[in-house]
Write a protein that holds these residues in place. Structure first.
Motif, PDB file in Angstrom:
ATOM      1  N   GLU A 134      10.291  92.671  42.189  1.00 55.92           N
ATOM      2  CA  GLU A 134      11.371  92.577  41.204  1.00 55.92           C
ATOM      3  C   GLU A 134      12.686  93.095  41.791  1.00 55.92           C
ATOM      4  O   GLU A 134      13.753  92.529  41.538  1.00 55.92           O
ATOM      5  N   GLU A 135      12.623  94.181  42.574  1.00 55.80           N
ATOM      6  CA  GLU A 135      13.835  94.716  43.193  1.00 55.80           C
ATOM      7  C   GLU A 135      14.407  93.722  44.212  1.00 55.80           C
ATOM      8  O   GLU A 135      15.629  93.533  44.300  1.00 55.80           O
ATOM      9  N   ILE A 136      13.506  93.058  44.965  1.00 55.95           N
ATOM     10  CA  ILE A 136      13.961  92.062  45.953  1.00 55.95           C
ATOM     11  C   ILE A 136      14.615  90.885  45.234  1.00 55.95           C
ATOM     12  O   ILE A 136      15.672  90.390  45.661  1.00 55.95           O
ATOM     13  N   LYS A 137      14.050  90.428  44.110  1.00 63.18           N
ATOM     14  CA  LYS A 137      14.634  89.334  43.330  1.00 63.18           C
ATOM     15  C   LYS A 137      15.997  89.740  42.766  1.00 63.18           C
ATOM     16  O   LYS A 137      16.927  88.931  42.707  1.00 63.18           O
ATOM     17  N   ALA A 138      16.155  90.985  42.372  1.00 62.02           N
ATOM     18  CA  ALA A 138      17.440  91.467  41.853  1.00 62.02           C
ATOM     19  C   ALA A 138      18.495  91.468  42.965  1.00 62.02           C
ATOM     20  O   ALA A 138      19.653  91.081  42.744  1.00 62.02           O
ATOM     21  N   ILE A 139      18.070  91.908  44.171  1.00 60.63           N
ATOM     22  CA  ILE A 139      18.992  91.892  45.327  1.00 60.63           C
ATOM     23  C   ILE A 139      19.404  90.440  45.623  1.00 60.63           C
ATOM     24  O   ILE A 139      20.578  90.153  45.901  1.00 60.63           O
ATOM     25  N   TYR A 140      18.431  89.514  45.534  1.00 57.66           N
ATOM     26  CA  TYR A 140      18.692  88.085  45.763  1.00 57.66           C
ATOM     27  C   TYR A 140      19.735  87.567  44.762  1.00 57.66           C
ATOM     28  O   TYR A 140      20.701  86.904  45.150  1.00 57.66           O
ATOM     29  N   LYS A 141      19.568  87.893  43.485  1.00 56.34           N
ATOM     30  CA  LYS A 141      20.532  87.434  42.467  1.00 56.34           C
ATOM     31  C   LYS A 141      21.916  88.027  42.718  1.00 56.34           C
ATOM     32  O   LYS A 141      22.930  87.352  42.569  1.00 56.34           O
ATOM     33  N   ASP A 142      21.977  89.291  43.106  1.00 50.75           N
ATOM     34  CA  ASP A 142      23.264  89.912  43.440  1.00 50.75           C
ATOM     35  C   ASP A 142      23.891  89.225  44.658  1.00 50.75           C
ATOM     36  O   ASP A 142      25.120  89.036  44.715  1.00 50.75           O
ATOM     37  N   SER A 143      23.037  88.853  45.629  1.00 54.28           N
ATOM     38  CA  SER A 143      23.544  88.181  46.831  1.00 54.28           C
ATOM     39  C   SER A 143      24.150  86.812  46.491  1.00 54.28           C
ATOM     40  O   SER A 143      25.183  86.422  47.051  1.00 54.28           O
ATOM     41  N   ILE A 144      23.517  86.071  45.560  1.00 59.33           N
ATOM     42  CA  ILE A 144      24.072  84.783  45.132  1.00 59.33           C
ATOM     43  C   ILE A 144      25.461  84.988  44.542  1.00 59.33           C
ATOM     44  O   ILE A 144      26.406  84.274  44.883  1.00 59.33           O
ATOM     45  N   SER A 145      25.596  85.971  43.684  1.00 56.81           N
ATOM     46  CA  SER A 145      26.898  86.249  43.072  1.00 56.81           C
ATOM     47  C   SER A 145      27.926  86.637  44.125  1.00 56.81           C
ATOM     48  O   SER A 145      29.080  86.191  44.080  1.00 56.81           O
ATOM     49  N   SER A 146      27.522  87.444  45.105  1.00 53.17           N
ATOM     50  CA  SER A 146      28.443  87.875  46.169  1.00 53.17           C
ATOM     51  C   SER A 146      28.890  86.673  47.025  1.00 53.17           C
ATOM     52  O   SER A 146      30.068  86.575  47.395  1.00 53.17           O
ATOM     53  N   VAL A 147      27.946  85.778  47.352  1.00 50.47           N
ATOM     54  CA  VAL A 147      28.291  84.596  48.163  1.00 50.47           C
ATOM     55  C   VAL A 147      29.292  83.725  47.397  1.00 50.47           C
ATOM     56  O   VAL A 147      30.309  83.304  47.948  1.00 50.47           O
ATOM     57  N   LEU A 148      29.004  83.444  46.125  1.00 52.10           N
ATOM     58  CA  LEU A 148      29.896  82.590  45.342  1.00 52.10           C
ATOM     59  C   LEU A 148      31.258  83.244  45.095  1.00 52.10           C
ATOM     60  O   LEU A 148      32.273  82.559  45.005  1.00 52.10           O
ATOM     61  N   ALA A 149      31.276  84.573  45.014  1.00 47.61           N
ATOM     62  CA  ALA A 149      32.538  85.300  44.806  1.00 47.61           C
ATOM     63  C   ALA A 149      33.259  85.562  46.125  1.00 47.61           C
ATOM     64  O   ALA A 149      34.366  86.108  46.133  1.00 47.61           O
ATOM     65  N   ASN A 150      32.631  85.186  47.246  1.00 52.48           N
ATOM     66  CA  ASN A 150      33.216  85.364  48.585  1.00 52.48           C
ATOM     67  C   ASN A 150      33.475  86.841  48.911  1.00 52.48           C
ATOM     68  O   ASN A 150      34.509  87.199  49.466  1.00 52.48           O
ATOM     69  N   THR A 152      30.804  88.922  50.441  1.00 51.98           N
ATOM     70  CA  THR A 152      29.599  89.382  51.138  1.00 51.98           C
ATOM     71  C   THR A 152      29.980  90.380  52.223  1.00 51.98           C
ATOM     72  O   THR A 152      31.116  90.409  52.706  1.00 51.98           O
ATOM     73  N   LYS A 153      28.999  91.197  52.632  1.00 50.54           N
ATOM     74  CA  LYS A 153      29.224  92.224  53.668  1.00 50.54           C
ATOM     75  C   LYS A 153      29.117  91.622  55.071  1.00 50.54           C
ATOM     76  O   LYS A 153      29.679  92.169  56.014  1.00 50.54           O
ATOM     77  N   TYR A 154      28.418  90.490  55.211  1.00 49.41           N
ATOM     78  CA  TYR A 154      28.124  89.976  56.552  1.00 49.41           C
ATOM     79  C   TYR A 154      28.709  88.578  56.807  1.00 49.41           C
ATOM     80  O   TYR A 154      28.242  87.851  57.678  1.00 49.41           O
ATOM     81  N   GLY A 155      29.737  88.172  56.058  1.00 51.90           N
ATOM     82  CA  GLY A 155      30.442  86.909  56.306  1.00 51.90           C
ATOM     83  C   GLY A 155      29.720  85.659  55.830  1.00 51.90           C
ATOM     84  O   GLY A 155      29.973  84.574  56.353  1.00 51.90           O
ATOM     85  N   ASN A 156      28.854  85.798  54.851  1.00 51.48           N
ATOM     86  CA  ASN A 156      28.129  84.636  54.327  1.00 51.48           C
ATOM     87  C   ASN A 156      28.777  84.097  53.046  1.00 51.48           C
ATOM     88  O   ASN A 156      28.093  83.647  52.134  1.00 51.48           O
ATOM     89  N   ASP A 157      30.101  84.128  52.996  1.00 48.77           N
ATOM     90  CA  ASP A 157      30.836  83.697  51.812  1.00 48.77           C
ATOM     91  C   ASP A 157      30.743  82.173  51.625  1.00 48.77           C
ATOM     92  O   ASP A 157      30.578  81.416  52.590  1.00 48.77           O
ATOM     93  N   ALA A 158      30.889  81.722  50.381  1.00 49.21           N
ATOM     94  CA  ALA A 158      30.832  80.289  50.052  1.00 49.21           C
ATOM     95  C   ALA A 158      31.916  79.513  50.785  1.00 49.21           C
ATOM     96  O   ALA A 158      31.701  78.370  51.190  1.00 49.21           O
ATOM     97  N   ILE A 159      33.085  80.126  50.978  1.00 49.87           N
ATOM     98  CA  ILE A 159      34.193  79.415  51.618  1.00 49.87           C
ATOM     99  C   ILE A 159      33.942  79.151  53.102  1.00 49.87           C
ATOM    100  O   ILE A 159      34.655  78.364  53.712  1.00 49.87           O
ATOM    101  N   SER A 160      32.912  79.767  53.691  1.00 47.58           N
ATOM    102  CA  SER A 160      32.632  79.556  55.115  1.00 47.58           C
ATOM    103  C   SER A 160      31.908  78.227  55.371  1.00 47.58           C
ATOM    104  O   SER A 160      31.781  77.811  56.513  1.00 47.58           O
TER     105      SER A 160
END
Length: 175
Positions: A134-150, A152-160
């Motif tokens: 469940e914690e891994i799935k929560a991190i995954y959902k947060d990561s989706i939001s971070s990518v779409l919001a551009n 991310t900590k490691y350059g995996n933004d949607a605009i890339s």
């Protein structure tokens, strides 16, 4: 009889000769006019035949164009109905489309494979780090939001990625 009447210099005889000459010239002119009219009539006849042939040729061309138009209208209706089908059904009906569709499906399958592998890797690393599923799935959902919001900590933004960038707004709306 009077000698004056037979005299070529006699006025009436001269008038008669002039009238005869005028009549002869008018006859020649009339014959020429008749020949000219015959020539015009022949030319008109030829023109009428030519115009009739042109009309017939144009009517045939028109018929051919109407048939071609009807065929194109049927082809257009077929294509419009084809485009409403799911892509795999379109591929079944068109061999050229099938080739490009199969290539895209292969690329999509490889991408799905990589995503599944990343998910499996993330779960393995997360579990090894002591995280629950469940914690891994929560991190995954947060990561989706971070990518779409551009953000991310490691350059995996949607605009890339141009494809993701083009569809990010639609993904957010449907999320």
């Amino acid at each position: 009889m009077n000698d004056d009447y037979l005299n070529p210099n006699n006025y009436f005889a001269q008038q008669a000769k002039q009238n005869e000459e005028r009549a002869r010239l008018e006859e020649i002119a009339a014959k020429r006019e008749l020949e000219a009219q015959k020539f015009c009539n022949q030319s008109n006849d030829s023109l009428i035949v030519q115009l009739r042939n042109n009309v017939a040729a144009l009517a045939e061309k028109n018929r051919q164009l109407q048939q071609a138009n009807e065929k194109l209208a049927l082809d257009n209706a077929f294509l419009e109905s084809l485009f409403t089908l799911p892509m795999h059904q379109m591929a079944e009906k068109n061999p050229r489309f099938k080739a490009s569709h199969d290539a895209e499906q292969l690329a999509l399958a490889k991408w799905i494979l990589s995503q599944k592998a990343y998910a499996e890797t993330a779960f393995a690393i997360g579990m090894a780090a002591g995280k629950s599923a469940e914690e891994i799935k929560a991190i995954y959902k947060d990561s989706i939001s971070s990518v779409l919001a551009n953000v991310t900590k490691y350059g995996n933004d949607a605009i890339s990625n141009p494809v993701l960038k083009a569809h990010a707004d639609n993904i957010i709306k449907r999320k």
